[in-house]
Scaffold this active site. Structure first.
Site, PDB file in Angstrom:
ATOM      1  N   TYR A 188       0.838  -1.210   0.000  1.00 14.25           N
ATOM      2  CA  TYR A 188       0.000   0.000   0.000  1.00 14.25           C
ATOM      3  C   TYR A 188       0.870   1.256   0.000  1.00 14.25           C
ATOM      4  CZ  TYR A 188      -4.476  -2.241  -0.010  1.00 14.25           C
ATOM      5  OH  TYR A 188      -5.574  -2.951  -0.418  1.00 14.25           O
ATOM      6  N   ARG A 243       2.025   1.949  -3.422  1.00 12.87           N
ATOM      7  CA  ARG A 243       0.932   2.562  -4.196  1.00 12.87           C
ATOM      8  C   ARG A 243       0.728   4.019  -3.772  1.00 12.87           C
ATOM      9  NH1 ARG A 243      -4.201  -1.199  -3.757  1.00 12.87           N
ATOM     10  NH2 ARG A 243      -5.087   0.506  -4.975  1.00 12.87           N
ATOM     11  N   ASN A 254     -12.528   3.789  -6.849  1.00 10.62           N
ATOM     12  CA  ASN A 254     -11.115   4.122  -6.705  1.00 10.62           C
ATOM     13  C   ASN A 254     -10.807   4.596  -5.294  1.00 10.62           C
ATOM     14  OD1 ASN A 254     -10.960   3.484  -9.355  1.00 10.62           O
ATOM     15  ND2 ASN A 254     -10.767   5.578 -10.116  1.00 10.62           N
ATOM     16  N   HIS A 311     -14.911   1.862  -2.000  1.00  9.87           N
ATOM     17  CA  HIS A 311     -13.886   0.926  -1.511  1.00  9.87           C
ATOM     18  C   HIS A 311     -12.878   1.603  -0.577  1.00  9.87           C
ATOM     19  CE1 HIS A 311     -14.842  -1.918  -5.119  1.00  9.87           C
ATOM     20  NE2 HIS A 311     -15.732  -1.973  -4.159  1.00  9.87           N
ATOM     21  N   CYS A 334      -7.571   1.762  12.581  1.00 11.82           N
ATOM     22  CA  CYS A 334      -7.268   0.623  13.445  1.00 11.82           C
ATOM     23  C   CYS A 334      -7.902  -0.638  12.853  1.00 11.82           C
ATOM     24  CB  CYS A 334      -7.837   0.895  14.830  1.00 11.82           C
ATOM     25  SG  CYS A 334      -7.762  -0.544  15.894  1.00 11.82           S
ATOM     26  N   CYS A 390      -1.975   0.596  16.897  1.00 10.88           N
ATOM     27  CA  CYS A 390      -2.961   1.652  17.149  1.00 10.88           C
ATOM     28  C   CYS A 390      -2.626   2.327  18.478  1.00 10.88           C
ATOM     29  CB  CYS A 390      -4.358   1.029  17.209  1.00 10.88           C
ATOM     30  SG  CYS A 390      -5.645   2.184  17.724  1.00 10.88           S
ATOM     31  N   THR A 399     -14.331   1.028 -15.733  1.00 12.30           N
ATOM     32  CA  THR A 399     -14.464  -0.102 -14.798  1.00 12.30           C
ATOM     33  C   THR A 399     -14.839  -1.369 -15.552  1.00 12.30           C
ATOM     34  OG1 THR A 399     -15.591  -0.973 -12.838  1.00 12.30           O
ATOM     35  CG2 THR A 399     -16.884   0.525 -14.224  1.00 12.30           C
ATOM     36  N   SER A 400     -14.262  -2.482 -15.094  1.00 14.74           N
ATOM     37  CA  SER A 400     -14.612  -3.763 -15.714  1.00 14.74           C
ATOM     38  C   SER A 400     -16.005  -4.202 -15.271  1.00 14.74           C
ATOM     39  CB  SER A 400     -13.576  -4.831 -15.342  1.00 14.74           C
ATOM     40  OG  SER A 400     -13.445  -4.902 -13.937  1.00 14.74           O
TER      41      SER A 400
HETATM   42  P1  OAD Z   1     -10.368  -3.097 -13.412  1.00 15.88           P
HETATM   43  O1  OAD Z   1      -8.893  -3.185 -13.529  1.00 15.88           O
HETATM   44  O2  OAD Z   1     -11.124  -4.343 -13.118  1.00 15.88           O
HETATM   45  O3  OAD Z   1     -10.995  -2.471 -14.729  1.00 15.88           O
HETATM   46  C1  OAD Z   1     -10.525  -1.281 -15.286  1.00 15.88           C
HETATM   47  C2  OAD Z   1     -11.251  -1.052 -16.595  1.00 15.88           C
HETATM   48  O4  OAD Z   1     -10.798   0.177 -17.116  1.00 15.88           O
HETATM   49  C3  OAD Z   1     -10.959  -2.125 -17.644  1.00 15.88           C
HETATM   50  O5  OAD Z   1     -12.182  -2.608 -18.208  1.00 15.88           O
HETATM   51  C4  OAD Z   1     -10.115  -1.406 -18.685  1.00 15.88           C
HETATM   52  O6  OAD Z   1     -10.378  -1.825 -20.018  1.00 15.88           O
HETATM   53  C5  OAD Z   1     -10.545   0.036 -18.502  1.00 15.88           C
HETATM   54  N1  OAD Z   1      -9.527   1.033 -18.844  1.00 15.88           N
HETATM   55  C6  OAD Z   1      -8.185   0.938 -18.712  1.00 15.88           C
HETATM   56  N2  OAD Z   1      -7.574   2.067 -19.089  1.00 15.88           N
HETATM   57  C7  OAD Z   1      -8.557   2.916 -19.477  1.00 15.88           C
HETATM   58  C8  OAD Z   1      -8.583   4.250 -19.979  1.00 15.88           C
HETATM   59  N3  OAD Z   1      -7.469   4.965 -20.136  1.00 15.88           N
HETATM   60  N4  OAD Z   1      -9.780   4.800 -20.278  1.00 15.88           N
HETATM   61  C9  OAD Z   1     -10.925   4.090 -20.127  1.00 15.88           C
HETATM   62  N5  OAD Z   1     -10.963   2.842 -19.661  1.00 15.88           N
HETATM   63  C10 OAD Z   1      -9.805   2.248 -19.323  1.00 15.88           C
HETATM   64  O7  OAD Z   1     -10.666  -1.973 -12.299  1.00 15.88           O
HETATM   65  P2  OAD Z   1     -12.028  -1.694 -11.515  1.00 15.88           P
HETATM   66  O8  OAD Z   1     -13.204  -1.964 -12.366  1.00 15.88           O
HETATM   67  O9  OAD Z   1     -11.882  -0.366 -10.902  1.00 15.88           O
HETATM   68  O10 OAD Z   1     -11.384  -3.482  -5.481  1.00 15.88           O
HETATM   69  O11 OAD Z   1     -11.948  -2.812 -10.402  1.00 15.88           O
HETATM   70  C11 OAD Z   1     -12.972  -2.883  -9.437  1.00 15.88           C
HETATM   71  C12 OAD Z   1     -12.391  -3.269  -8.108  1.00 15.88           C
HETATM   72  O12 OAD Z   1     -11.600  -4.471  -8.265  1.00 15.88           O
HETATM   73  C13 OAD Z   1     -11.392  -2.279  -7.531  1.00 15.88           C
HETATM   74  O13 OAD Z   1     -12.006  -1.238  -6.814  1.00 15.88           O
HETATM   75  C14 OAD Z   1     -10.572  -3.142  -6.620  1.00 15.88           C
HETATM   76  C15 OAD Z   1     -10.355  -4.311  -7.540  1.00 15.88           C
HETATM   77  O14 OAD Z   1     -10.040  -5.509  -6.945  1.00 15.88           O
HETATM   78  C16 OAD Z   1     -10.793  -3.814  -4.327  1.00 15.88           C
HETATM   79  O15 OAD Z   1      -9.590  -3.838  -4.173  1.00 15.88           O
HETATM   80  C17 OAD Z   1     -11.787  -4.137  -3.264  1.00 15.88           C
END
Ligand code: OAD
Length: 254
Positions: free
Chosen positions: A67, A70, A98, A115, A123, A144, A185-186
């Site tokens: 973390y 990141r 995000n 998230h 803590c 903590c 988002t995927s």
């Molecule tokens: P993902 O990595 O699953 O999906 C990101 C999406 O963004 C993909 O479908 C890519 O094709 C698309 N993408 C990438 N670059 C892009 C760009 N420049 N413009 C537009 N689209 C683009 O990420 P999330 O959907 O955010 O949760 O993942 C959901 C959750 O899964 C996250 O919050 C995290 C992860 O595990 C936790 O950690 C609880």
């Protein structure tokens, strides 16, 4: 009418607009996504080790180090044109998966972090202790100060429940929206992804901007970059659409 024109018209005409965003929104700021097959975090690391309560209990130092790596990357990143154009539409409400603060740094004020936030520690035993941390110089593993349990990032891990207040506010925002703009988002992580179906079920229009097709149904899908499409889609709203920037109501008939 092209898909882009269609999306722009829907966004310009909509009353209340909410956004639902994921890692793709911040990708062009240099923040890795999760599921890209080569650069995504989950292609390189195991989520069970780094983003779960079991992983943290097994090796808290490893989790904190990841973390903090990141966090330092985020400290050096800047909001991109998509964040900035979203922030310019002050009436939008943002529901994001995000954990970064790039929407806020762009000036957005109404952001719900489903998230959690990587800029906060808390803590692990949830005794109530919370601390905002310096992203550029994050502290290492420590106890903590109230109860001695380990301190952890205030993010939601796999197997954990979303914060009820944030979830309820997100559902409410999307229930009230006439249009949901889904960006980067995927759409595979639930319950968050269910908000897209929820928007459909309440009659909102859904516009998707994503680098690749996703499963969720939408009125318009734009395949490509958030930085390329989002400012274009919002153009009509920023320059005179309902509830746009101050002064945009000039000439509007209610
Ligand atoms: P993902 O990595 O699953 O999906 C990101 C999406 O963004 C993909 O479908 C890519 O094709 C698309 N993408 C990438 N670059 C892009 C760009 N420049 N413009 C537009 N689209 C683009 O990420 P999330 O959907 O955010 O949760 O993942 C959901 C959750 O899964 C996250 O919050 C995290 C992860 O595990 C936790 O950690 C609880």
């Amino acid at each position: 009418m092209s898909s882009l024109e269609h999306a722009r018209a829907l966004v310009a005409e909509a009353g209340r607009v909410a956004t639902f965003t994921g890692a793709g929104l911040s990708a062009e700021s240099g923040i890795a996504t999760f599921r890209d097959p080569t650069t995504g975090y989950w292609a390189r690391y195991d989520p069970a080790e780094l983003a779960s309560p079991v992983g943290f209990a097994a090796d808290p130092e490893l989790v904190i180090d990841w973390y903090n790596h990141r966090r330092r990357t985020l400290a050096a990143a800047e909001p991109n044109a998509a964040h900035r154009s979203l922030a310019e539409c002050a009436d939008l409400i943002h529901v994001t998966q995000n954990v970064d603060d790039l929407l806020e740094r762009a000036g957005a004020r109404r952001v719900l972090h489903l998230h959690g936030s990587i800029g906060l520690d808390r803590c692990d035993r949830a005794c109530g202790y919370e601390e905002r941390i310096d992203l550029a110089a994050p502290p290492g593993l420590r106890p903590c100060p109230f109860c001695g349990a380990p301190i952890r990032p205030a993010v939601v891990w796999f197997g954990e429940t979303l914060q009820e207040a944030v979830w309820n506010a997100s559902v409410e925002a999307i229930s009230r929206a006439d249009l949901l703009l889904v960006i980067g988002t995927s759409g595979v992580v639930y319950p968050a992804a269910g908000l897209i179906d929820h928007a459909r079920s309440t009659g909102a229009a859904v516009v998707v901007v994503n680098a690749e097709p996703i499963r969720s149904p939408a009125d318009v899908v734009l395949i490509g970059s958030a930085v390329e499409f989002v400012p274009e889609i919002l153009a009509g709203r920023r320059t005179g659409g309902p509830g746009g920037s101050p002064g945009s109501d000039v000439g509007r008939l209610d």
